[in-house]
Design an enzyme around this catalytic site. Structure first.
Site, PDB file in Angstrom:
ATOM      1  N   ASN A   1      15.036   0.169   4.120  1.00  0.00           N
ATOM      2  CA  ASN A   1      16.134   0.521   3.388  1.00  0.00           C
ATOM      3  C   ASN A   1      16.854  -0.905   3.237  1.00  0.00           C
ATOM      4  OD1 ASN A   1      17.760  -0.355   5.832  1.00  0.00           O
ATOM      5  ND2 ASN A   1      16.748   1.322   6.757  1.00  0.00           N
TER       6      ASN A   1
ATOM      7  N   LYS B   1      -6.309  -0.410   3.983  1.00  0.00           N
ATOM      8  CA  LYS B   1      -5.426  -0.116   2.550  1.00  0.00           C
ATOM      9  C   LYS B   1      -5.732   1.118   1.999  1.00  0.00           C
ATOM     10  CE  LYS B   1      -4.366  -2.801  -1.446  1.00  0.00           C
ATOM     11  NZ  LYS B   1      -4.807  -3.254  -2.660  1.00  0.00           N
TER      12      LYS B   1
END
Ligand code: CTP
Length: 399
Positions: A212, A291
């Site tokens: 955030n 990944k």
């Protein structure tokens, strides 16, 4: 007996000497006892009489110093000063103090004082940038002497660069701040204050995470404020770009789980716990060790609930004063009060995150401090540093 705060101003020679008069007059308006020591070269720029008139005290200069009076005066001034400001500070006085030379009234008094010494340098850019001067400054900083950086601009000699005496208001504000901090420096002595700051990361794969916009500023200011009030401070910090203040114990964490563990490890021994971190409420259901490769399909990730750290702390609370933050975009008071109750808090600091010039990332904040006894303190928009101070003022007032 004079109970006023005392600022001793050492004035060394340079074209900026006249600006020291403005500093004195600003401090006098705050009812501060101002004492002035001028070096001989400073007296060539402005007469001691001007300083005497404004400070309403005898000005000490080397020209008139008699050996006997000298001895007494430099010790008594050194003891009397609550803050010692050297403004303007020349390369010469900085060099003398850095190398232990005390051959005049000013350098002798600086050497003899235990007060906080603040230098506000002013000199030609080349002088200021000279490695010898810079080394001296670094050395003094290491010993706890403080510097107010000179400003950039057109200097008296016509050169353009760094070396102008810092803005008078900046200097005065810093002096007042140091005096103010001295008053409160024992308020939290012996207390352990635990603070969390910054965001947490929810990791998705080795290269990706969600987070955030929290920058950690609010929590770092709270840590600084607790330190200024004499507390032993532990700061549990998510990833931020802020250099931690000196003299506090910093524990760096990345995830919600790491923050929870660090907070729990320190919770029992804490007297005041302030949780300003913006903790991620969710984590990826399945962390991928490799990944994640792109495909032609849409990517769907599932997030599951993570720890509500503050709620866990609230459940384990004994005598700790527990303070939370509430980042809200609507029904601020109602939502904040619910959080205060649900998480068993003593205080909640509520802020409206929809306002563009306060909250996440900005220097300012506009908050309401709500206590468990129902008091609501509506604060004006102010710097996060000031908010930090108000939080402790509120806690201390109610203890
Ligand atoms: N908090 C926490 N752990 C979480 C979420 C929040 O410890 N997983 C703490 C924050 O540090 C803050 C307080 O709880 O002090 C309130 O955080 P906020 O994000 O406003 O509230 P939430 O409880 O997450 O509720 P919501 O996101 O639904 O508003």
């Amino acid at each position: 007996m004079n109970n006023k705060k005392c600022v001793c101003i050492g004035v060394s020679g340079g074209i900026a000497v006249y600006k020291a008069l403005d500093i004195i007059s600003a401090l006098k308006k705050k009812d501060i006892d101002v004492r002035v020591i001028m070096t001989e070269s400073a007296t060539k720029f402005v007469t001691p009489l001007s300083f005497q008139s404004l400070s309403q005290n005898m000005v000490v200069t080397d020209m008139f110093a008699e050996p006997k009076a000298f001895e007494i005066q430099h010790i008594s001034l050194a003891k009397r000063a609550d803050v010692f400001l050297v403004a303007p500070a020349t390369a010469n006085i900085i060099g003398k103090v850095a190398n232990g030379i005390s051959d005049d009234m000013l350098s002798t008094t600086i050497m003899a004082t235990r007060a906080k010494v603040i230098f506000a340098p002013a000199m030609n850019t080349n002088m200021y940038e000279n490695m010898i001067v810079q080394d001296n400054i670094e050395k003094l900083k290491k010993y706890g002497y403080e510097f107010i950086e000179p400003a950039s601009g057109r200097l008296a000699c016509g050169d353009i660069g760094t070396g102008k005496l810092a803005d008078v208001n900046t200097i005065v504000e810093r002096v007042l701040e140091v005096l103010n901090n001295q008053d409160k420096s024992k308020e939290l002595q012996g207390k352990n204050v635990l603070i969390s700051a910054g965001p947490t990361h929810s990791k998705i794969d080795p290269v990706r995470f969600i987070t955030n916009r929290s920058t950690g500023k609010m929590g770092y200011y709270i840590a600084e404020e607790a330190k200024a009030r004499g507390a032993n401070v532990t700061l549990v910090s998510g990833p931020t770009n802020i250099n931690p203040p000196t003299g506090i114990n910093v524990i760096n964490v990345t995830t919600n789980e790491e923050m929870k563990n660090a907070m729990l490890d320190n919770f029992k021994n804490s007297d005041i716990v302030i949780k300003s971190a913006a903790v991620a409420d969710y984590k990826a259901k399945n962390y991928s060790n490799e990944k994640i490769k792109k495909s032609e399909e849409d990517l769907v990730l599932t997030f599951v609930r993570d720890n509500d750290i503050l709620k866990i702390l609230g459940e384990q609370k004994n005598n700790q004063v527990l303070v939370g933050f509430a980042a809200e975009s609507n029904n601020i008071i109602e939502n904040a009060k619910n959080k205060l109750q649900k998480k068993n808090l003593d205080y909640i600091v509520a802020n409206d995150i929809t306002s563009a010039d306060t909250g996440f990332g900005s220097e300012d904040n506009k908050v309401i401090i709500i206590s468990k006894d129902g008091e609501e303190i509506y604060l004006d928009k102010m710097s996060k540093k000031e908010v930090a101070s108000k939080i402790f003022e509120t806690i201390l007032r109610k203890r």
